[in-house]
Design an enzyme around this catalytic site. Sequence first.
Site, PDB file in Angstrom:
ATOM      1  N   GLY A 119       0.816  -1.217   0.000  1.00  0.00           N
ATOM      2  CA  GLY A 119       0.000   0.000   0.000  1.00  0.00           C
ATOM      3  C   GLY A 119       0.848   1.266   0.000  1.00  0.00           C
ATOM      4  O   GLY A 119       0.406   2.315  -0.483  1.00  0.00           O
ATOM      5  N   GLY A 152      -1.093  11.755 -37.968  1.00  0.00           N
ATOM      6  CA  GLY A 152      -1.848  11.684 -36.721  1.00  0.00           C
ATOM      7  C   GLY A 152      -1.098  12.347 -35.575  1.00  0.00           C
ATOM      8  O   GLY A 152      -1.695  12.910 -34.660  1.00  0.00           O
ATOM      9  N   ALA A 153       0.233  12.278 -35.643  1.00  0.00           N
ATOM     10  CA  ALA A 153       1.020  12.865 -34.568  1.00  0.00           C
ATOM     11  C   ALA A 153       0.908  14.392 -34.584  1.00  0.00           C
ATOM     12  O   ALA A 153       0.953  15.043 -33.537  1.00  0.00           O
ATOM     13  CB  ALA A 153       2.473  12.434 -34.675  1.00  0.00           C
TER      14      ALA A 153
HETATM   15  C1  HXC Z   1       4.933  -4.458  10.740  1.00  0.00           C
HETATM   16  C2  HXC Z   1       7.083  -4.452   9.952  1.00  0.00           C
HETATM   17  C3  HXC Z   1       6.602  -4.620   8.641  1.00  0.00           C
HETATM   18  C4  HXC Z   1       5.197  -4.688   8.430  1.00  0.00           C
HETATM   19  C5  HXC Z   1       8.752  -4.533   8.577  1.00  0.00           C
HETATM   20  N1  HXC Z   1       8.409  -4.402   9.866  1.00  0.00           N
HETATM   21  N2  HXC Z   1       7.670  -4.701   7.821  1.00  0.00           N
HETATM   22  N3  HXC Z   1       6.242  -4.370  10.997  1.00  0.00           N
HETATM   23  N4  HXC Z   1       4.398  -4.609   9.520  1.00  0.00           N
HETATM   24  N5  HXC Z   1       4.680  -4.786   7.223  1.00  0.00           N
HETATM   25  C6  HXC Z   1       9.315  -4.160  10.997  1.00  0.00           C
HETATM   26  C7  HXC Z   1      10.367  -5.229  11.159  1.00  0.00           C
HETATM   27  O1  HXC Z   1       9.862  -6.263  11.978  1.00  0.00           O
HETATM   28  C8  HXC Z   1      11.469  -4.452  11.844  1.00  0.00           C
HETATM   29  O2  HXC Z   1      11.151  -4.296  13.208  1.00  0.00           O
HETATM   30  C9  HXC Z   1      11.377  -3.080  11.231  1.00  0.00           C
HETATM   31  O3  HXC Z   1      10.046  -2.988  10.704  1.00  0.00           O
HETATM   32  C10 HXC Z   1      12.363  -2.863  10.116  1.00  0.00           C
HETATM   33  O4  HXC Z   1      12.240  -3.936   9.187  1.00  0.00           O
HETATM   34  P1  HXC Z   1      13.487  -4.679   8.555  1.00  0.00           P
HETATM   35  O5  HXC Z   1      12.945  -5.862   7.816  1.00  0.00           O
HETATM   36  O6  HXC Z   1      14.496  -4.935   9.615  1.00  0.00           O
HETATM   37  O7  HXC Z   1      14.057  -3.575   7.588  1.00  0.00           O
HETATM   38  P2  HXC Z   1      14.759  -3.750   6.180  1.00  0.00           P
HETATM   39  O8  HXC Z   1      15.735  -4.868   6.226  1.00  0.00           O
HETATM   40  O9  HXC Z   1      15.251  -2.399   5.815  1.00  0.00           O
HETATM   41  O10 HXC Z   1      13.604  -4.195   5.153  1.00  0.00           O
HETATM   42  C11 HXC Z   1      12.544  -3.325   4.870  1.00  0.00           C
HETATM   43  C12 HXC Z   1      11.439  -4.087   4.090  1.00  0.00           C
HETATM   44  C13 HXC Z   1      11.047  -5.361   4.813  1.00  0.00           C
HETATM   45  C14 HXC Z   1      11.949  -4.402   2.688  1.00  0.00           C
HETATM   46  C15 HXC Z   1      10.274  -3.110   3.930  1.00  0.00           C
HETATM   47  O11 HXC Z   1      10.831  -5.046   6.210  1.00  0.00           O
HETATM   48  C16 HXC Z   1       9.817  -5.991   4.277  1.00  0.00           C
HETATM   49  O12 HXC Z   1       9.835  -6.628   3.217  1.00  0.00           O
HETATM   50  N6  HXC Z   1       8.683  -5.866   5.011  1.00  0.00           N
HETATM   51  C17 HXC Z   1       7.442  -6.455   4.595  1.00  0.00           C
HETATM   52  C18 HXC Z   1       6.837  -5.692   3.434  1.00  0.00           C
HETATM   53  C19 HXC Z   1       5.449  -6.126   3.113  1.00  0.00           C
HETATM   54  O13 HXC Z   1       5.253  -7.251   2.606  1.00  0.00           O
HETATM   55  N7  HXC Z   1       4.427  -5.353   3.567  1.00  0.00           N
HETATM   56  C20 HXC Z   1       3.046  -5.665   3.381  1.00  0.00           C
HETATM   57  C21 HXC Z   1       2.624  -5.221   1.996  1.00  0.00           C
HETATM   58  S1  HXC Z   1       0.949  -5.607   1.691  1.00  0.00           S
HETATM   59  P3  HXC Z   1      12.284  -4.141  14.320  1.00  0.00           P
HETATM   60  O14 HXC Z   1      11.522  -4.160  15.604  1.00  0.00           O
HETATM   61  O15 HXC Z   1      13.211  -5.270  14.105  1.00  0.00           O
HETATM   62  O16 HXC Z   1      12.932  -2.815  14.088  1.00  0.00           O
HETATM   63  C22 HXC Z   1       0.183  -4.153   1.765  1.00  0.00           C
HETATM   64  C23 HXC Z   1      -1.296  -4.254   1.542  1.00  0.00           C
HETATM   65  C24 HXC Z   1      -1.885  -2.970   1.059  1.00  0.00           C
HETATM   66  O17 HXC Z   1       0.733  -3.123   1.990  1.00  0.00           O
HETATM   67  C25 HXC Z   1      -2.835  -3.193  -0.051  1.00  0.00           C
HETATM   68  C26 HXC Z   1      -2.384  -2.567  -1.310  1.00  0.00           C
HETATM   69  C27 HXC Z   1      -3.334  -2.664  -2.424  1.00  0.00           C
END
Ligand code: HXC
Length: 518
Positions: A174, A408-409
């Site tokens: 999102g 057309g362009a």
């Molecule tokens: C809660 C989260 C989180 C999430 C990461 N964290 N993603 N907490 N919800 N979605 C937390 C981790 O546990 C960690 O906590 C801190 O944030 C930092 O994350 P890291 O993984 O250590 O950081 P990094 O290595 O820089 O990686 C960043 C990242 C990765 C690439 C964004 O965290 C990641 O892939 N997260 C998941 C992304 C994702 O799938 N999100 C959902 C998308 S679906 P601590 O306590 O260790 O600091 C969506 C639906 C919406 O958004 C609908 C759209 C149409």
Amino acid sequence: MYNPELEALIAELEKRRQKVELGGGKERQQKQHQQGKLTARERIEELLDAGSFMELSTFAEHVGGILMREIEAPGEGVVTGVGTIHGRRVYVFSQDFTVLGGSLGKRNAQKITKIMDLAAKTGCPVIGLNDSAGARIQEGVDSLSGYGEIFYRNAIYSGCVPQISAILGPCAGGAVYSPAMTDFVLMTEGSSYMFITGPEVIKSVTREHVSFEDLGGAEVHMKKSGVAHLSGKNDKDTLGMIKTLLEYLPQNAKEKPPFKATKDPSNRGTEKLTEIIDPSPKKPYSMVEVIREIVDDHFFFEVQPDFARNILTGFAHLGGQPVGIVANNPKFMAGTLNIDASDKAARFIRTCDCFNVPILTLVDVTGFLPGVQQEHAGIIRHGAKMLYAYAEASVPKITLITRKAYGGAYLAMNSRDMGADLVFALPTAAVAVMGAEGAANIVYRKDIQQSPNPEATRAEKIKTYKEAFDNPYVAAARGYIDDVIMMEDTRRVLIEGFTMLANKEESRPFKKHGNIPL
Ligand code: HXC
């Protein structure tokens, strides 16, 4: 007078505020810095006029839920409020990656939607500084609902107030769809990423191995996908670009963009165009140089500079008045229109139109790009967007034909019939259905084939067609061109034209909304 009860209350406020301001703690803030990123609050400070920020929803807390019971999220992972940029009021949210990865929960979303609603009610731009891992996993459907509330407002307020998104960290799910619904997306090179699903998920589903950078870095989105409009070398640079962008945009759709005084004389001669534009249609030249020669202080703020380089889009001032510029770029693919160029231009035209930015179109185009790949990928559908966008735009529209305007362009590049208010041409211009060689080969095929000397006949027929159409005067004689102007007069004429059109009003028949071919 010392009042211990009051002192305690003030101390409590300060303690709570400090805790919120610390976000996810010093260690995580240091990690931000090590990654070359500013923190959420530092970004706000960098963006806004000094001391102008007023924070809102400071003490908001998450909504709870089974997996959130033990979790603290100071500030709820996002800093929101209002401030000014060069004295103009803007609403800002800045996601705090140090708090649960800046992930978006229900209350976090409510902080954001609160300022979006205030911005819409008061007619001010909304700037989102995104650094978020997307939906907060622990909050489940509540976080999805939060995104829904934001997406809904992105759409409802689209065209009401400018919405600008900076991507300043790894943004997933999102956290990329909301920016994609806003008017402009900016990224920071080397520290910001945009993807729907990250490298790990991709590996497990499609077995593709890809790095963050190659999947969704600034270069990818600036060059390949066209998702990003601008990119900065670091956060400061990117935030600076937001400030520049605002110089061309009004506060809301009811206002005009701000006038910017200039010392550059309106009647400055633009004779350098005679050196830049080569009359020979096969010789490319820099349309960027043409633009710089014409506009105030030679400053062109190009938008999407690396995507679909066969067309240029960007902002400049003409006699102090902001204008959006769309121009064919003969340096790339001979300036032909393909799918990406059509999408890029159509989007830019609509952005200008909804925010009352007049449009200048510079034309040097031989046609839409021929080819099976383009046809099968839907050049008809995409090219139609451009035709639609120009016709739909009711802002002042001036077209300048610098050299070729074919087929057309020619129509797609804001011709008279598509709604241009004024059309000018340089003496180097030519308006025709196609180039003289192609035209002669089709129209006089039989004469050429049956001639005892086909090549001589071909050359003669090309000459005939050139004399008939390869100039601006046939179109000018029929009223499709308002004047053929001297190159040195270009700046003066365009400024006079836009000044003349400044109070243009154009109504359209009633409709709920048009149905642009998407
Ligand atoms: C809660 C989260 C989180 C999430 C990461 N964290 N993603 N907490 N919800 N979605 C937390 C981790 O546990 C960690 O906590 C801190 O944030 C930092 O994350 P890291 O993984 O250590 O950081 P990094 O290595 O820089 O990686 C960043 C990242 C990765 C690439 C964004 O965290 C990641 O892939 N997260 C998941 C992304 C994702 O799938 N999100 C959902 C998308 S679906 P601590 O306590 O260790 O600091 C969506 C639906 C919406 O958004 C609908 C759209 C149409």
